[in-house]
Design a protein around this motif. Structure first.
Motif, short mmCIF file in Angstrom:
data_model
loop_
_atom_site.label_atom_id
_atom_site.label_comp_id
_atom_site.label_asym_id
_atom_site.label_seq_id
_atom_site.Cartn_x
_atom_site.Cartn_y
_atom_site.Cartn_z
N ASP A 187 0.83 -1.20 0.00
CA ASP A 187 0.00 0.00 0.00
C ASP A 187 0.87 1.25 0.00
O ASP A 187 0.59 2.21 -0.73
N TYR A 188 1.92 1.25 0.82
CA TYR A 188 2.87 2.38 0.85
C TYR A 188 3.51 2.59 -0.51
O TYR A 188 3.66 3.72 -0.99
N PHE A 189 3.90 1.50 -1.16
CA PHE A 189 4.52 1.53 -2.48
C PHE A 189 3.59 2.20 -3.50
O PHE A 189 3.98 3.14 -4.20
N LYS A 190 2.34 1.77 -3.52
CA LYS A 190 1.38 2.32 -4.47
C LYS A 190 1.05 3.78 -4.17
O LYS A 190 1.05 4.63 -5.06
N ARG A 191 0.78 4.07 -2.90
CA ARG A 191 0.44 5.44 -2.52
C ARG A 191 1.58 6.41 -2.82
O ARG A 191 1.35 7.56 -3.19
N GLY A 192 2.81 5.94 -2.65
CA GLY A 192 3.97 6.78 -2.92
C GLY A 192 4.00 7.25 -4.36
O GLY A 192 4.12 8.45 -4.64
N TYR A 193 3.86 6.32 -5.27
CA TYR A 193 3.90 6.68 -6.70
C TYR A 193 2.68 7.51 -7.10
O TYR A 193 2.80 8.46 -7.89
N LEU A 194 1.53 7.20 -6.55
CA LEU A 194 0.34 7.99 -6.87
C LEU A 194 0.48 9.44 -6.40
O LEU A 194 -0.07 10.36 -7.02
N SER A 195 1.23 9.66 -5.33
CA SER A 195 1.42 11.02 -4.81
C SER A 195 2.57 11.75 -5.50
O SER A 195 2.90 12.87 -5.10
N GLY A 196 3.17 11.12 -6.50
CA GLY A 196 4.25 11.78 -7.24
C GLY A 196 5.60 11.65 -6.58
O GLY A 196 6.52 12.41 -6.88
N LYS A 197 5.75 10.67 -5.68
CA LYS A 197 7.03 10.47 -5.01
C LYS A 197 7.62 9.11 -5.41
O LYS A 197 6.96 8.31 -6.06
N THR A 198 8.87 8.88 -5.01
CA THR A 198 9.54 7.63 -5.32
C THR A 198 9.80 6.89 -4.02
O THR A 198 10.77 7.19 -3.31
N PRO A 199 8.94 5.95 -3.65
CA PRO A 199 9.06 5.28 -2.35
C PRO A 199 10.27 4.36 -2.25
O PRO A 199 10.84 3.94 -3.26
N ASN A 200 10.64 4.06 -1.02
CA ASN A 200 11.70 3.10 -0.74
C ASN A 200 11.10 1.95 0.08
O ASN A 200 11.13 1.97 1.31
N PRO A 201 10.52 0.96 -0.59
CA PRO A 201 9.80 -0.09 0.14
C PRO A 201 10.69 -0.95 1.03
O PRO A 201 10.21 -1.49 2.03
#
Length: 351
Positions: free
Chosen positions: A77-91
């Motif tokens: 969920d964190y991974f998906k939300r990160g990209y949807l918010s225009g950020k690059t997550p670090n899972p």
């Protein structure tokens, strides 16, 4: 030599690092309880499970699989939300903080162990009465960057036998003890659930209503430079894979989810001296007292000097010299000299 009755839990993937970790701890007198965390469905494949079981049997250690897929959903969920918010997550960092270590400590309590160990290449040293992680001797393999969320009292419970070793030494130990096949395994890189291209995984996770559709590449002045497949399939500093050609190289500088725009700029426009961390943690208060610290903004980057300042609920990082492509959504680790004293998630960058 430790008392043979001392139990220790080892995060066990069946790879050469976790295998040699178990081997060294067993030889030093610990009763080893290896646990393989099942993060996703790839961990229940017969091939993977047979491989892990065989490794544990050859080591003659206790072993168990521990299904943590329901907890791992928060990483997805964190991974998906990160990209949807225009950020690059670090899972991987997020998983370490919210799933991997909590579950290892949970398993430690379940089996009545006194310590937890992993094959991370990092060390522990005392600073003013508390234990902190420091980088591993093998600078090419140092993994302290991923451990900034762990508190000093947790660090005390952790053993990292490989921190004082080079990867070549680890492979040699495996070979000398009859584990040559394991020492030749290809190492995994990147998140355990994405493969080489995160975009394929992300597309499979998105609902139709979450797909942004095509949008515009823009210059910093707002000029339309071309069309793209959706802002969330691009990352800061990306240059290739855009289907565009320019006389001067252009890189992704900014993602704008609200308008589905991707802003491009030349390399010189991606330098920053200031950024903010959210959801941060600092385990050593002097780091917040206007003293010089070192900040690492990505796993493979060199540390940069700077100072930290509290700014409401965020932490402002002021660098002594500009860093290139500081990326919202990624994480930063904070060091004082050799000691890892905290970190956080990059929230906003001032170019």
């Amino acid at each position: 030599m430790v008392n043979s009755k001392h139990k220790i839990v080892v995060g066990f993937s069946g790879g050469v690092d976790s295998l040699v970790t178990c081997l060294l701890l067993k030889k030093s007198g610990y009763e080893v309880y290896a646990v393989t965390l099942i993060f996703n469905n790839s961990y229940i494949s017969p091939v993977f499970q047979e491989h892990v079981k065989k490794a544990a049997e050859l080591l003659n250690i206790n072993h168990e699989f521990f299904d943590v897929r329901s907890s791992f959903n928060k990483v997805l969920d964190y991974f998906k939300r990160g990209y949807l918010s225009g950020k690059t997550p670090n899972p991987c960092v997020f998983c370490n903080q919210y799933v991997k270590w909590p579950k290892l400590f949970e398993y430690e309590e379940r089996v009545g162990a006194s310590k937890v160990a992993t094959g991370h290449y990092a060390q522990k040293k005392a600073l003013n009465g508390n234990l902190f992680f420091t980088k591993g001797i093998d600078s090419e393999k140092d993994q302290s960057f991923f451990l900034w969320s762990l508190k000093p009292e947790q660090v005390e419970q952790i053993e990292l036998p490989l921190g004082k070793m080079y990867k070549a030494e680890v492979k040699e130990i495996a070979q000398k003890n009859g584990f040559t096949t394991f020492s030749r395994q290809k190492e995994s890189t990147g998140p355990c659930f994405t493969g080489k291209n995160y975009r394929h995984t992300l597309k499979a996770m998105l609902k139709e209503t979450e797909m942004p559709g095509k949008g515009n590449f823009l210059s910093e002045e707002g000029e339309v430079l071309g069309r793209h497949d959706g802002y969330l399939f691009y990352t800061i500093s990306q240059r290739k894979g855009m289907g565009l050609s320019f006389k001067e190289k252009k890189f992704v500088k900014k993602l704008i989810p609200e308008s589905n725009h991707v802003v491009l700029a030349h390399a010189g426009r991606l330098w920053s001296r200031e950024f903010y961390l959210k959801n941060w943690t600092i385990h050593y208060p002097p780091a917040l007292e206007n003293c010089e610290v070192e900040i690492k903004i990505r796993y493979r980057s060199q540390k940069a000097k700077g100072v930290l300042r509290k700014d409401e609920d965020r932490l402002r990082v002021e660098l002594s010299a500009p860093e290139w492509a500081v990326t919202p959504g990624q994480t930063a680790a904070v060091y004082i000299d050799e000691y890892l004293v905290g970190g956080g998630y990059i929230d906003e960058v001032k170019n």
